[in-house]
Design an enzyme around this catalytic site. Sequence first.
Site, PDB file in Angstrom:
ATOM      1  N   GLN A 104     -21.156 -29.752  -6.612  1.00 29.09           N
ATOM      2  CA  GLN A 104     -20.497 -30.381  -5.462  1.00 29.09           C
ATOM      3  C   GLN A 104     -20.128 -29.316  -4.434  1.00 29.09           C
ATOM      4  OE1 GLN A 104     -17.417 -33.425  -7.097  1.00 29.09           O
ATOM      5  NE2 GLN A 104     -17.930 -32.057  -8.762  1.00 29.09           N
ATOM      6  N   ASN A 105     -20.340 -28.059  -4.800  1.00 26.00           N
ATOM      7  CA  ASN A 105     -19.887 -26.974  -3.927  1.00 26.00           C
ATOM      8  C   ASN A 105     -20.859 -26.733  -2.784  1.00 26.00           C
ATOM      9  OD1 ASN A 105     -17.917 -26.798  -5.800  1.00 26.00           O
ATOM     10  ND2 ASN A 105     -18.681 -24.939  -6.788  1.00 26.00           N
ATOM     11  N   VAL A 106     -20.286 -26.297  -1.661  1.00 21.42           N
ATOM     12  CA  VAL A 106     -21.123 -25.998  -0.499  1.00 21.42           C
ATOM     13  C   VAL A 106     -21.339 -24.490  -0.372  1.00 21.42           C
ATOM     14  CG1 VAL A 106     -20.562 -28.105   0.777  1.00 21.42           C
ATOM     15  CG2 VAL A 106     -19.064 -26.126   1.013  1.00 21.42           C
ATOM     16  N   ASP A 107     -20.831 -23.714  -1.342  1.00 18.97           N
ATOM     17  CA  ASP A 107     -21.085 -22.271  -1.311  1.00 18.97           C
ATOM     18  C   ASP A 107     -22.451 -21.972  -1.937  1.00 18.97           C
ATOM     19  OD1 ASP A 107     -20.906 -21.665  -4.199  1.00 18.97           O
ATOM     20  OD2 ASP A 107     -18.760 -22.058  -4.014  1.00 18.97           O
ATOM     21  N   HIS A 131     -23.093 -32.212  -1.993  1.00 15.84           N
ATOM     22  CA  HIS A 131     -22.297 -32.352  -0.777  1.00 15.84           C
ATOM     23  C   HIS A 131     -22.779 -31.435   0.348  1.00 15.84           C
ATOM     24  CE1 HIS A 131     -18.829 -34.051  -3.474  1.00 15.84           C
ATOM     25  NE2 HIS A 131     -19.795 -34.930  -3.252  1.00 15.84           N
ATOM     26  N   CYS A 139     -29.320 -31.323  13.228  1.00 13.52           N
ATOM     27  CA  CYS A 139     -29.117 -31.691  14.625  1.00 13.52           C
ATOM     28  C   CYS A 139     -28.327 -32.997  14.702  1.00 13.52           C
ATOM     29  CB  CYS A 139     -30.471 -31.846  15.315  1.00 13.52           C
ATOM     30  SG  CYS A 139     -30.284 -32.266  17.054  1.00 13.52           S
ATOM     31  N   CYS A 166     -34.299 -29.849  20.592  1.00  9.74           N
ATOM     32  CA  CYS A 166     -33.840 -30.784  21.633  1.00  9.74           C
ATOM     33  C   CYS A 166     -32.600 -30.320  22.382  1.00  9.74           C
ATOM     34  CB  CYS A 166     -33.615 -32.172  21.023  1.00  9.74           C
ATOM     35  SG  CYS A 166     -32.083 -32.302  20.089  1.00  9.74           S
ATOM     36  N   SER A 205     -12.293 -31.740 -10.589  1.00 13.88           N
ATOM     37  CA  SER A 205     -11.257 -32.695 -10.940  1.00 13.88           C
ATOM     38  C   SER A 205     -11.874 -34.044 -11.311  1.00 13.88           C
ATOM     39  CB  SER A 205     -10.269 -32.855  -9.781  1.00 13.88           C
ATOM     40  OG  SER A 205     -10.962 -33.168  -8.595  1.00 13.88           O
ATOM     41  N   PRO A 230      -9.191 -25.727 -16.787  1.00 13.56           N
ATOM     42  CA  PRO A 230      -7.836 -25.452 -17.299  1.00 13.56           C
ATOM     43  C   PRO A 230      -7.002 -26.729 -17.454  1.00 13.56           C
ATOM     44  CG  PRO A 230      -8.221 -24.278 -15.207  1.00 13.56           C
ATOM     45  CD  PRO A 230      -9.430 -25.106 -15.469  1.00 13.56           C
TER      46      PRO A 230
HETATM   47  P1  OAD Z   1     -11.005 -30.060  -6.766  1.00 11.58           P
HETATM   48  O1  OAD Z   1     -10.231 -29.130  -5.904  1.00 11.58           O
HETATM   49  O2  OAD Z   1     -10.716 -31.509  -6.683  1.00 11.58           O
HETATM   50  O3  OAD Z   1     -10.833 -29.655  -8.285  1.00 11.58           O
HETATM   51  C1  OAD Z   1     -10.952 -28.329  -8.716  1.00 11.58           C
HETATM   52  C2  OAD Z   1     -10.938 -28.333 -10.218  1.00 11.58           C
HETATM   53  O4  OAD Z   1     -11.149 -26.999 -10.660  1.00 11.58           O
HETATM   54  C3  OAD Z   1      -9.592 -28.776 -10.843  1.00 11.58           C
HETATM   55  O5  OAD Z   1      -9.869 -29.707 -11.881  1.00 11.58           O
HETATM   56  C4  OAD Z   1      -9.014 -27.491 -11.410  1.00 11.58           C
HETATM   57  O6  OAD Z   1      -8.252 -27.720 -12.603  1.00 11.58           O
HETATM   58  C5  OAD Z   1     -10.280 -26.719 -11.720  1.00 11.58           C
HETATM   59  N1  OAD Z   1     -10.131 -25.255 -11.755  1.00 11.58           N
HETATM   60  C6  OAD Z   1      -9.297 -24.461 -11.055  1.00 11.58           C
HETATM   61  N2  OAD Z   1      -9.494 -23.175 -11.369  1.00 11.58           N
HETATM   62  C7  OAD Z   1     -10.483 -23.137 -12.300  1.00 11.58           C
HETATM   63  C8  OAD Z   1     -11.152 -22.106 -13.014  1.00 11.58           C
HETATM   64  N3  OAD Z   1     -10.837 -20.821 -12.857  1.00 11.58           N
HETATM   65  N4  OAD Z   1     -12.144 -22.463 -13.869  1.00 11.58           N
HETATM   66  C9  OAD Z   1     -12.477 -23.770 -14.052  1.00 11.58           C
HETATM   67  N5  OAD Z   1     -11.879 -24.775 -13.414  1.00 11.58           N
HETATM   68  C10 OAD Z   1     -10.900 -24.477 -12.548  1.00 11.58           C
HETATM   69  O7  OAD Z   1     -12.545 -29.748  -6.475  1.00 11.58           O
HETATM   70  P2  OAD Z   1     -13.834 -30.651  -6.766  1.00 11.58           P
HETATM   71  O8  OAD Z   1     -13.656 -31.420  -8.022  1.00 11.58           O
HETATM   72  O9  OAD Z   1     -15.003 -29.779  -6.637  1.00 11.58           O
HETATM   73  O10 OAD Z   1     -16.137 -33.074  -1.315  1.00 11.58           O
HETATM   74  O11 OAD Z   1     -13.772 -31.643  -5.537  1.00 11.58           O
HETATM   75  C11 OAD Z   1     -14.797 -32.584  -5.372  1.00 11.58           C
HETATM   76  C12 OAD Z   1     -15.040 -32.846  -3.916  1.00 11.58           C
HETATM   77  O12 OAD Z   1     -13.818 -33.196  -3.272  1.00 11.58           O
HETATM   78  C13 OAD Z   1     -15.516 -31.645  -3.118  1.00 11.58           C
HETATM   79  O13 OAD Z   1     -16.885 -31.387  -3.271  1.00 11.58           O
HETATM   80  C14 OAD Z   1     -15.184 -32.063  -1.717  1.00 11.58           C
HETATM   81  C15 OAD Z   1     -13.810 -32.671  -1.925  1.00 11.58           C
HETATM   82  O14 OAD Z   1     -13.518 -33.737  -1.087  1.00 11.58           O
HETATM   83  C16 OAD Z   1     -16.608 -33.084  -0.066  1.00 11.58           C
HETATM   84  O15 OAD Z   1     -16.269 -32.251   0.747  1.00 11.58           O
HETATM   85  C17 OAD Z   1     -17.571 -34.178   0.205  1.00 11.58           C
HETATM   86 ZN    ZN Z   2     -32.399 -31.712  17.857  1.00 12.76          ZN
END
Ligand code: OAD
Ligand code: ZN
Length: 258
Positions: A104-107, A131, A139, A166, A205, A230
Amino acid sequence: MTPDPQVLDRARRLLTDADRIFVLTGAGVSAESGVPTFRGEAGLWKRHRPEELATPQAFARDPRLVWEWYGWRRELVSRCLPNPAHRALATLAARSGNVSLVTQNVDDLHERAASELGRGAPAPSPPLHLHGSLFSVRCTRCSWRGPHRASIDATSLDTLPRCDQCGSLLRPDVVWFGEALDREVLQNAFERAREANLCLVVGTSAVVHPAASLPLVTRQAGGALVEVNPDDTGVSHVADAALRGPAGALLPLLIETL
Ligand code: OAD
Ligand code: ZN
């Protein structure tokens, strides 16, 4: 960080027995690299209102402000390095050859970890970015999309990146609130989740759908679920093994001893 030895053992056994592994990662996998997560105490969404920055309406209202934020995130990620969690996943993918990595990461830290594996190691296939990516643009008028790594000059509307085809404004190729995920990418991810006999879900999460449904798809198709986080998440209640702790410490323990 010492995980429960029984849980670690169970997770190792499940991984060893699986010949098709589906990996879903979220912001937590990059946390130890210094990339902020979205939720939680120091989360990105705590410091910025998503509706002000990550929506098509926000971009239409103030593209300069939105680009400034994405430019800042790009620079932040460019200064970060893959951590042992990214490296362990790259090793697993290179070794087994039957690993689908969906993030889900954009990195770009999964890609960078894979390219650092060393010469001679088989290159794992690149991750699917559900994502989008901080380093891709598309564009706002025509269908052009492509990679874009140059730094963003957001001093005025005229300095923002423009389409070569464009002349219209380019936008980050990421999924904003209220937008649908790319249909092909999503279909591909669901297929891989369904075919897998193990889903390893790391650092998410698991509350944002449809991404959060992917581990459940593997589970419903008869596969196993191993979680590394965690904290409790939206899919912990169906995990066969939940390893509690930071991914950078746990994934090498789990994977490098297989
Ligand atoms: P969240 O910020 O919702 O959740 C991060 C999760 O990482 C939590 O469950 C933390 O407990 C866990 N965490 C923190 N440190 C950690 C570590 N060192 N090792 C392992 N886990 C750790 O991020 P995402 O679940 O990725 O969407 O969020 C999902 C989406 O919500 C993102 O892609 C973004 C956001 O809206 C869009 O931008 C479309
Ligand atoms: Zn264009």
